[in-house]
Design a protein around this motif. Structure first.
Motif, PDB file in Angstrom:
ATOM      1  N   UNK A 173       0.809  -1.226   0.000  1.00  0.00           N
ATOM      2  CA  UNK A 173       0.000   0.000   0.000  1.00  0.00           C
ATOM      3  C   UNK A 173       0.838   1.270   0.000  1.00  0.00           C
ATOM      4  N   UNK A 174       1.967   1.258   0.739  1.00  0.00           N
ATOM      5  CA  UNK A 174       2.761   2.496   0.817  1.00  0.00           C
ATOM      6  C   UNK A 174       3.453   2.811  -0.515  1.00  0.00           C
ATOM      7  N   UNK A 175       3.774   1.772  -1.294  1.00  0.00           N
ATOM      8  CA  UNK A 175       4.324   2.025  -2.631  1.00  0.00           C
ATOM      9  C   UNK A 175       3.232   2.519  -3.566  1.00  0.00           C
ATOM     10  N   UNK A 176       2.059   1.919  -3.479  1.00  0.00           N
ATOM     11  CA  UNK A 176       0.915   2.358  -4.288  1.00  0.00           C
ATOM     12  C   UNK A 176       0.613   3.832  -4.028  1.00  0.00           C
ATOM     13  N   UNK A 191      -2.905   6.044 -12.696  1.00  0.00           N
ATOM     14  CA  UNK A 191      -4.194   6.645 -12.336  1.00  0.00           C
ATOM     15  C   UNK A 191      -5.359   5.694 -12.620  1.00  0.00           C
ATOM     16  N   UNK A 192      -6.228   5.538 -11.607  1.00  0.00           N
ATOM     17  CA  UNK A 192      -7.386   4.667 -11.749  1.00  0.00           C
ATOM     18  C   UNK A 192      -7.171   3.250 -11.256  1.00  0.00           C
ATOM     19  N   UNK A 193      -5.903   2.872 -10.999  1.00  0.00           N
ATOM     20  CA  UNK A 193      -5.621   1.522 -10.514  1.00  0.00           C
ATOM     21  C   UNK A 193      -6.085   1.359  -9.070  1.00  0.00           C
ATOM     22  N   UNK A 194      -6.429   0.128  -8.715  1.00  0.00           N
ATOM     23  CA  UNK A 194      -6.938  -0.202  -7.383  1.00  0.00           C
ATOM     24  C   UNK A 194      -5.883  -1.037  -6.664  1.00  0.00           C
ATOM     25  N   UNK A 195      -5.570  -0.698  -5.422  1.00  0.00           N
ATOM     26  CA  UNK A 195      -4.517  -1.417  -4.702  1.00  0.00           C
ATOM     27  C   UNK A 195      -5.020  -2.745  -4.138  1.00  0.00           C
TER      28      UNK A 195
END
Length: 281
Positions: A173-176, A191-195
């Protein structure tokens, strides 16, 4: 064929004639080379495969672990004894991340019967099974690599999918969010990607969650068999783990092999930070 195999089933298979080809693909982003671990002990009959050398092309603009050329992958798999008519079982000593990339690559290049040992080396030893330091004499295989048997994305396709379907980012999550980036030169996400961090696919024992739990996990993120789904990570290794988890859940998905390490080579590609994850439906 179910993509996973457990220890008792593998033990039975290894007693059959001919046994499956067994590939040891221990690999650590930081830490000792996998070959050292292999030499200290491995499953009887297992052949070591080097993820960087055998399962990826040279790093560069295409990413840190781009697809290898079909001829190079074919030669590497033949050296390891892989033939098209014999099943293959792959394992590593972590949560099957490296094993999943080999599973995915063999499937992408046309091998129909590949499985990952769920829980890997540790599951084998914890069950009291024997390991060996003996390296097998390998009879070269006759595997023929034919690219394109599984869906892939390039940067353009990933950008489109993030808007029109569901693009999962398999990194932590922290890289995302772009708070840290230990490897690539730019932090953030497409942009728009889901983690959907890959550690959520497995339990504390490194084994994959049951298919129903994985289905529920991905459905909450919009990733169902009714959606167009793609996955990326840093360099296309942990994303293959996510695709294995999605396969167990019954959700087909495309792999953006170049992943973030390819995305950031083009300064015109947009970068998002923080929480996002609005579905493009």
């Amino acid at each position: 064929m179910h993509p996973l195999i457990d220890v008792p089933a593998l033990a039975r298979l290894l007693r059959s004639e001919p046994p499956p080809i067994l590939l040891d693909v221990r690999w650590h982003l930081s830490g000792p080379p996998g070959i050292d671990s292999y030499r200290r002990g491995h499953l009887p009959g297992a052949v070591f495969v080097d993820l960087d050398r055998d399962v990826a092309g040279p790093p560069g603009r295409a990413g840190r672990h781009p697809l290898p050329a079909a001829a190079d992958f074919e030669a590497a798999m033949r050296r390891a004894g892989v033939s098209s008519d014999r099943p293959v079982v792959v394992y590593d000593d972590a949560d099957s991340t490296a094993a999943a990339r080999v599973w995915w690559s063999l499937r992408y290049f046309g091998h129909e019967r590949v499985r990952v040992l769920d829980g890997g080396y540790h599951a084998w030893t914890e069950a009291g099974r024997t390991v060996t330091t003996e390296e097998p004499a390998v009879k070269p295989g006759d595997f023929i690599a034919q690219a394109g048997r599984l869906p892939v994305l390039d940067a353009e396709g990933a950008a489109v999918l993030a808007k029109s379907g569901v693009l999962l980012d398999a990194r932590a999550a922290e890289r995302y969010r772009g708070e840290t980036e230990p490897i690539d030169p730019v932090a953030g996400h497409i942009p728009g990607a889901v983690n959907a961090p890959t550690h959520g696919n497995v339990g504390v024992d490194g084994r994959f969650l049951p298919s129903q739990l994985l289905r529920e996990r991905f459905a909450q993120l919009g990733a169902t068999d009714a959606a167009d789904v793609g996955v990326y990570c840093g360099s296309g290794v942990t994303a293959a783990h996510e695709i294995l988890a999605l396969t167990i859940a019954g959700v087909p998905a495309a792999l953006y092999v170049g992943s973030w390490s390819n995305w950031v080579t083009d300064p015109t590609n947009p970068v998002a930070t923080g929480e996002s994850g609005a579905h493009g439906h």
